[in-house]
Design a protein around this motif. Structure first.
Motif, short mmCIF file in Angstrom:
data_model
loop_
_atom_site.label_atom_id
_atom_site.label_comp_id
_atom_site.label_asym_id
_atom_site.label_seq_id
_atom_site.Cartn_x
_atom_site.Cartn_y
_atom_site.Cartn_z
N ASN A 159 -7.98 8.18 1.93
CA ASN A 159 -7.44 6.94 2.47
C ASN A 159 -8.51 6.17 3.23
OD1 ASN A 159 -4.91 7.57 1.47
ND2 ASN A 159 -4.24 8.53 3.37
N ARG A 186 -7.31 5.40 -1.93
CA ARG A 186 -6.33 4.36 -1.60
C ARG A 186 -6.92 3.45 -0.53
NH1 ARG A 186 -0.63 7.34 -0.85
NH2 ARG A 186 -1.75 8.14 0.94
N SER A 231 1.58 2.68 -2.53
CA SER A 231 0.41 2.05 -3.13
C SER A 231 0.72 1.53 -4.54
CB SER A 231 -0.77 3.02 -3.19
OG SER A 231 -0.49 4.09 -4.06
N ASP A 233 -1.09 1.42 -7.98
CA ASP A 233 -2.13 2.31 -8.47
C ASP A 233 -2.77 1.81 -9.76
OD1 ASP A 233 -1.65 3.99 -6.32
OD2 ASP A 233 -0.17 5.17 -7.41
#
Length: 326
Positions: A159, A186, A231, A233
């Motif tokens: 992250n 992410r 998220s 993706d």
């Protein structure tokens, strides 16, 4: 059993914080002087945290993420995780960490039953990493990722909180991590937890992040799984791993939110940016599990349709991510 809120969303994910303590001082999480530490008696015991987890699974929670602060700084965390992993009906036990203690603890975490790690990592440059975290050692985190791999964990979710003028120049570097390794990166929009002045200047919208990556790589969308977070993706065409953007500021994902959270002090919250909390402590005073289950149902029942934050305003009261559980 399914847990459905008043807007028809299926809630199957609990973020459970075990401590407000952290061994970093990240700029987006807390002020430079840190935050006042809670007294030992204010933090729920492992037994009470276990009871909350068990009650949550009994009413439909299938995924639990253990958070902090930094969860690995709390003594006794490994046996506690083993108890959580053994709860009948729990399908996913994951843990979020800054990685500093993984070199020593990764193997024990894997043996305890933790299935996956999310690792917070905001820079691949030692000087920038230290500036963001104020005291962090990048090499310790990299060693921790290697230790997790050696312990048999699947490739981690990494992250990165993207901040304009601080680490946004590394977006392409992080994206390239996914080409040869089946990890997930992410990119998280900077969120005004502490509501500092001019916070908007730090936020890089998710669309801009994707445009930067698309300038040199072809992206293709990736379908999310049933237990995925918020998220959006993608995969660089031909890459081993995936990447995603979490757009809490520029693009609400509230319609797909599947989570509730409980802080280390026992406050249940149905939304990270809600100022409302529901104290579970009174419901822990009885041994009747149904009473605790109904309290958790009540939190799901009052989950708002969306939070009140946008690129132009932040309506919530300032808070430290470490105290809420991120």
């Amino acid at each position: 059993m399914e847990l459905i809120d008043s807007f028809g969303r299926r809630i199957n994910y609990l973020r459970l914080s075990v401590t407000d303590r952290c061994n970093l001082r990240c700029s987006y999480c807390m002020p430079a002087e840190g935050v006042e530490k809670l007294a030992h008696g204010d933090i729920l015991s492992y037994e009470d945290l276990f009871r909350i987890a068990r009650a949550a699974v009994a009413i439909g929670i299938e995924k639990i993420r253990i958070t902090g602060g930094e969860p690995l700084v709390r003594k006794g965390i490994v046996p506690f995780l083993a108890r959580i992993a053994a709860i009948e009906g729990l399908r996913h036990l994951v843990l979020t960490t800054n990685g500093l203690l993984l070199p020593e603890m990764a193997a024990d975490l894997r043996s305890a039953g933790v299935q996956r790690l999310n690792i917070s990592l905001d820079s691949l440059r030692a000087d920038t990493f230290r500036a963001i975290t104020r005291i962090g050692d990048l090499q310790r985190v990299l060693d921790g990722i290697a230790a997790a791999d050696a312990a048999g964990f699947p490739p981690p979710k990494i992250n990165m909180v993207v901040m304009r003028g601080i680490n946004d120049g590394e977006v392409a570097d992080f994206a390239r991590l996914t080409i040869d390794r089946p990890c997930t990166v992410r990119f998280i929009e900077y969120m005004p937890a502490t509501r500092e002045d001019n916070w908007q200047s730090l936020t890089v919208p998710g669309r801009e992040i994707l445009d930067r990556i698309s300038a040199s790589h072809e992206l293709e969308p990736v379908e999310k799984g049933a237990f995925a977070g918020p998220s959006r993706d993608f995969r660089i065409r031909g890459a081993a791993g995936t990447l995603g953007v979490i757009t809490a500021v520029s693009g609400h994902f509230c319609g797909d939110c599947n989570r509730v959270r409980v802080t280390s002090t026992g406050m249940a919250k149905s939304c990270l940016f809600s100022d409302e909390g529901f104290d579970l402590r009174p419901f822990l005073e009885t041994s009747d599990p149904i009473i605790l289950q109904e309290a958790l149902r009540r939190i799901v029942g009052v989950k708002p349709e969306r939070h009140g934050m946008s690129a132009y305003k932040a309506e919530h009261q300032a808070f430290s991510m470490a105290k809420i559980g991120g």
